[in-house]
Scaffold this active site. Structure first.
Site, PDB file in Angstrom:
ATOM      1  N   GLY A   1      88.331  32.224  16.740  1.00  0.00           N
ATOM      2  CA  GLY A   1      89.197  32.300  15.352  1.00  0.00           C
ATOM      3  C   GLY A   1      88.475  31.255  14.429  1.00  0.00           C
ATOM      4  O   GLY A   1      88.419  29.889  15.136  1.00  0.00           O
ATOM      5  N   GLY A   2      88.565  31.272  13.159  1.00  0.00           N
ATOM      6  CA  GLY A   2      88.258  30.346  12.406  1.00  0.00           C
ATOM      7  C   GLY A   2      89.131  29.489  11.934  1.00  0.00           C
ATOM      8  O   GLY A   2      90.348  29.747  11.835  1.00  0.00           O
TER       9      GLY A   2
ATOM     10  N   THR B   1      90.506  28.636  20.592  1.00  0.00           N
ATOM     11  CA  THR B   1      91.641  28.207  19.595  1.00  0.00           C
ATOM     12  C   THR B   1      92.400  29.453  19.485  1.00  0.00           C
ATOM     13  O   THR B   1      93.780  29.428  19.485  1.00  0.00           O
ATOM     14  CB  THR B   1      91.184  27.489  18.331  1.00  0.00           C
TER      15      THR B   1
ATOM     16  N   TYR C   1      92.857  28.217  25.059  1.00  0.00           N
ATOM     17  CA  TYR C   1      93.224  26.773  24.827  1.00  0.00           C
ATOM     18  C   TYR C   1      94.434  26.385  25.284  1.00  0.00           C
ATOM     19  O   TYR C   1      94.714  25.192  25.804  1.00  0.00           O
ATOM     20  CB  TYR C   1      93.069  26.291  23.210  1.00  0.00           C
TER      21      TYR C   1
ATOM     22  N   ARG D   1      94.088  20.362  18.318  1.00  0.00           N
ATOM     23  CA  ARG D   1      94.325  21.924  18.475  1.00  0.00           C
ATOM     24  C   ARG D   1      94.962  22.294  19.749  1.00  0.00           C
ATOM     25  O   ARG D   1      95.387  23.414  19.910  1.00  0.00           O
ATOM     26  CB  ARG D   1      93.247  22.629  18.227  1.00  0.00           C
TER      27      ARG D   1
ATOM     28  N   HIS E   1      88.254  22.651  27.828  1.00  0.00           N
ATOM     29  CA  HIS E   1      87.764  21.902  26.338  1.00  0.00           C
ATOM     30  C   HIS E   1      88.246  20.693  26.144  1.00  0.00           C
ATOM     31  O   HIS E   1      89.339  20.256  26.151  1.00  0.00           O
ATOM     32  CB  HIS E   1      88.295  22.991  25.332  1.00  0.00           C
TER      33      HIS E   1
ATOM     34  N   ARG F   1      79.998  14.842  22.780  1.00  0.00           N
ATOM     35  CA  ARG F   1      80.589  14.509  21.569  1.00  0.00           C
ATOM     36  C   ARG F   1      80.396  13.083  20.948  1.00  0.00           C
ATOM     37  O   ARG F   1      80.094  12.839  19.723  1.00  0.00           O
ATOM     38  CB  ARG F   1      82.238  14.691  21.584  1.00  0.00           C
TER      39      ARG F   1
ATOM     40  N   ASP G   1      78.185  27.627  23.632  1.00  0.00           N
ATOM     41  CA  ASP G   1      79.382  27.733  22.985  1.00  0.00           C
ATOM     42  C   ASP G   1      79.111  28.909  22.026  1.00  0.00           C
ATOM     43  O   ASP G   1      79.787  28.629  20.745  1.00  0.00           O
ATOM     44  CB  ASP G   1      79.985  26.432  22.406  1.00  0.00           C
TER      45      ASP G   1
ATOM     46  N   SER H   1      83.660  29.323  16.424  1.00  0.00           N
ATOM     47  CA  SER H   1      83.515  28.332  15.291  1.00  0.00           C
ATOM     48  C   SER H   1      83.307  27.003  15.397  1.00  0.00           C
ATOM     49  O   SER H   1      83.651  26.260  16.421  1.00  0.00           O
ATOM     50  CB  SER H   1      84.883  28.642  14.409  1.00  0.00           C
TER      51      SER H   1
END
Length: 388
Positions: A68-69, A99, A130, A163, A195, A227, A285, A289
Site C-alpha cells: 500500500g502506498g 503497512t 505491521y 506507522r 519491521h 537505516r 523488500d 513502497s
C-alpha cells in the site's frame, strides 16, 4: 532429465573448489571433482568452467502482492512477477504484508504464493502485518501456521515507527509466544519478522521482552537495520545478545544521502566489528513502497523496492567492501534460511536443486534452477509468468 554442470567453482556456500554437479529431477544427487555417466538417459550438459556455482538466493522479505502506498490509492505498488526474482538469482522468497493489510490481504498473499509455486519458485509467507492485533486467515496465528503450508511465521510487525500500532511489551511477548508454540506444533520455526522504523527507541522493546518474559531474542528477526549508524550499532548489540539482524537492499538516493548505510556497507561494517557471519542477512523488500519522509514524518516522495537489489548488494559487498564470497553468500542463503527454519540455501547431496551459475567476472547469473527447473539460461528467462 538429468542435468550435469561441469567444472564450476562450487560454493555451498562454503568453497568446495572445482566440481561437477549432477541434478536429477528436483534434487542435487551428487557433486565431486569429476562425474562420469554411463547411461542412455538424456543428459543436459552445462559448461560451468570458469564460473561460480552457488545456492539459489533466499530473499527473506518480499511484498509479492505489492504494498500500500503512503500517498493514497494511486501509489499502491504492483505485484511481483516470477522473473523479478529468477533473473536476480532468487529461488526462494518469503512473502509478507506491510503497512496496508486492508486493500492487501492474506488471501491474496497465499493465492499469489501458490501461483508462483506452480511455476517452480519456492514461496513461504508470514501471517499478520505491521499492526497488532495480528490479522490472520483462519482466526488465529496457531491455526494459520498449523494448517496452511505456506505460513511459517508472523510479520512484518512494526516497531519504532510512526506507522506502527505502537505495540506494548506484553503484546509482542504474547504474539511471539503463540508463534513459537504454533511452530512447535507444526514443525516450523514461528519466527516473528520485525519491521524497525527510524524512531530512536530502536530495538528497546525487543530487549524488554527478552528481559521480562521467557521469549528469547532469537524468536525475533528485525529488518531495515541499516537505516542509520545508531540503529546499526543497536543491531550489533542485538547480535551480541544472541539475535540475527537483516539489512534492506532496496533504498533511495535520498535515504543514502541522509545517513542510511547501503546493505553491503552495513554487512561489511558488522563483520569488521566482530559480529559472527552467521548472524547477518540481507533482503530486498521487493515491491514494497519506499516512502521518503522528512524529520517530521512528512511524505516527500515514494519509490518501489526491487528484488534485483539483493543481487546488487551481494556484488557490491564483494567488489567494493571486500567481503568474502562465502560470507556474502551466507547473508542471502543459509543465514536467512536458518533463522526462518526452512530447508533452503545450501548445496548438498539430496538438497533441493536451487542453483545459480554466476559469471566469475561480473557475478551476474547465467543460469538459474529452482527445484531443478531451468528458469534462466545464458542470462535470459526461459520460464515466465502467464502475463509477463
Amino acid at each position: 532429465m538429468l542435468t550435469l554442470i561441469r567444472g564450476a567453482n562450487l560454493y555451498t556456500p562454503s568453497p568446495q573448489g572445482q566440481m561437477d554437479v549432477l541434478i536429477a529431477g528436483s534434487k542435487v544427487i551428487d557433486f565431486r571433482t569429476e562425474i562420469k555417466l554411463e547411461s542412455n538417459t538424456e543428459v543436459k550438459i552445462i559448461d560451468g568452467r570458469g564460473n561460480i556455482l552457488v545456492p539459489g538466493f533466499v530473499d527473506s522479505l518480499v511484498h509479492i502482492t505489492g504494498g500500500g502506498g503512503e500517498a493514497g490509492f494511486t501509489s499502491r505498488t504492483p505485484e511481483m512477477n516470477l522473473t523479478d526474482a529468477t533473473l536476480a538469482g532468487i529461488t526462494t522468497v518469503i512473502a509478507a504484508l506491510g503497512t496496508d493489510s486492508s486493500s492487501r490481504t492474506l488471501t491474496n498473499l497465499v493465492a499469489k504464493a501458490k501461483g508462483l509455486k506452480e511455476l517452480g519458485l519456492n514461496v513461504f509467507c508470514h501471517t499478520g502485518s505491521y499492526h497488532l492485533p495480528a490479522k490472520t486467515l483462519t482466526g488465529s496465528i496457531t491455526n494459520d501456521l498449523m494448517y496452511i503450508d505456506e505460513f511459517i511465521g508472523v510479520g512484518e510487525v512494526a516497531i519504532s515507527d510512526h506507522r506502527s500500532s505502537q505495540p506494548t511489551v506484553q503484546q509482542l511477548a504474547e504474539l511471539a509466544a503463540e508463534a513459537k508454540v504454533a511452530g512447535m506444533l507444526s514443525a516450523k520455526k514461528g519466527t516473528v519478522s520485525i519491521h524497525v522504523g527510524p524512531v530512536n527507541s530502536h530495538l528497546a522493546i525487543l530487549h524488554e521482552v527478552d528481559k521480562n518474559t521467557d521469549i528469547s531474542l532469537s524468536q525475533f528477526y528485525p529488518t531495515h537495520m541499516n537505516r542509520n549508524k545508531a540503529l546499526l550499532d543497536a543491531g550489533i548489540l542485538f547480535c551480541e545478545a544472541g539475535g540475527t539482524i537483516d539489512f534492506t537492499t532496496s533504498t533511495t538516493e535520498y535515504d543514502l544521502a541522509h545517513g542510511e548505510y547501503a546493505a553491503a556497507q552495513a554487512l561489511a561494517y558488522c563483520l569488521t566489528h566482530n559480529v559472527k557471519p552467521t548472524q547477518l542477512t540481507m533482503s530486498s523488500d521487493g515491491h514494497a513502497s519506499l516512502p521518503i519522509f522528512d524529520e517530521q514524518f512528512n511524505l516527500l516522495g515514494l519509490e518501489i523496492g526491487k528484488e534485483a537489489s539483493l543481487l546488487g548488494a551481494f556484488q557490491q559487498a564483494i567488489r567494493q567492501y571486500e567481503v568474502s564470497i562465502e560470507h556474502a553468500l551466507m547473508a542471502i542463503t543459509t543465514n536467512p534460511a536458518n533463522v526462518l527454519g526452512i530447508k533452503k540455501g545450501t548445496i548438498s547431496k539430496g538438497s533441493d536443486a536451487d542453483l545459480v551459475l554466476l559469471d566469475s567476472n561480473t557475478l551476474a547469473p547465467q543460469h538459474v534452477w529452482s527445484n531443478g527447473i531451468h528458469m534462466v539460461e545464458h542470462g535470459f528467462a526461459i520460464i515466465k509468468g502467464a502475463f509477463e
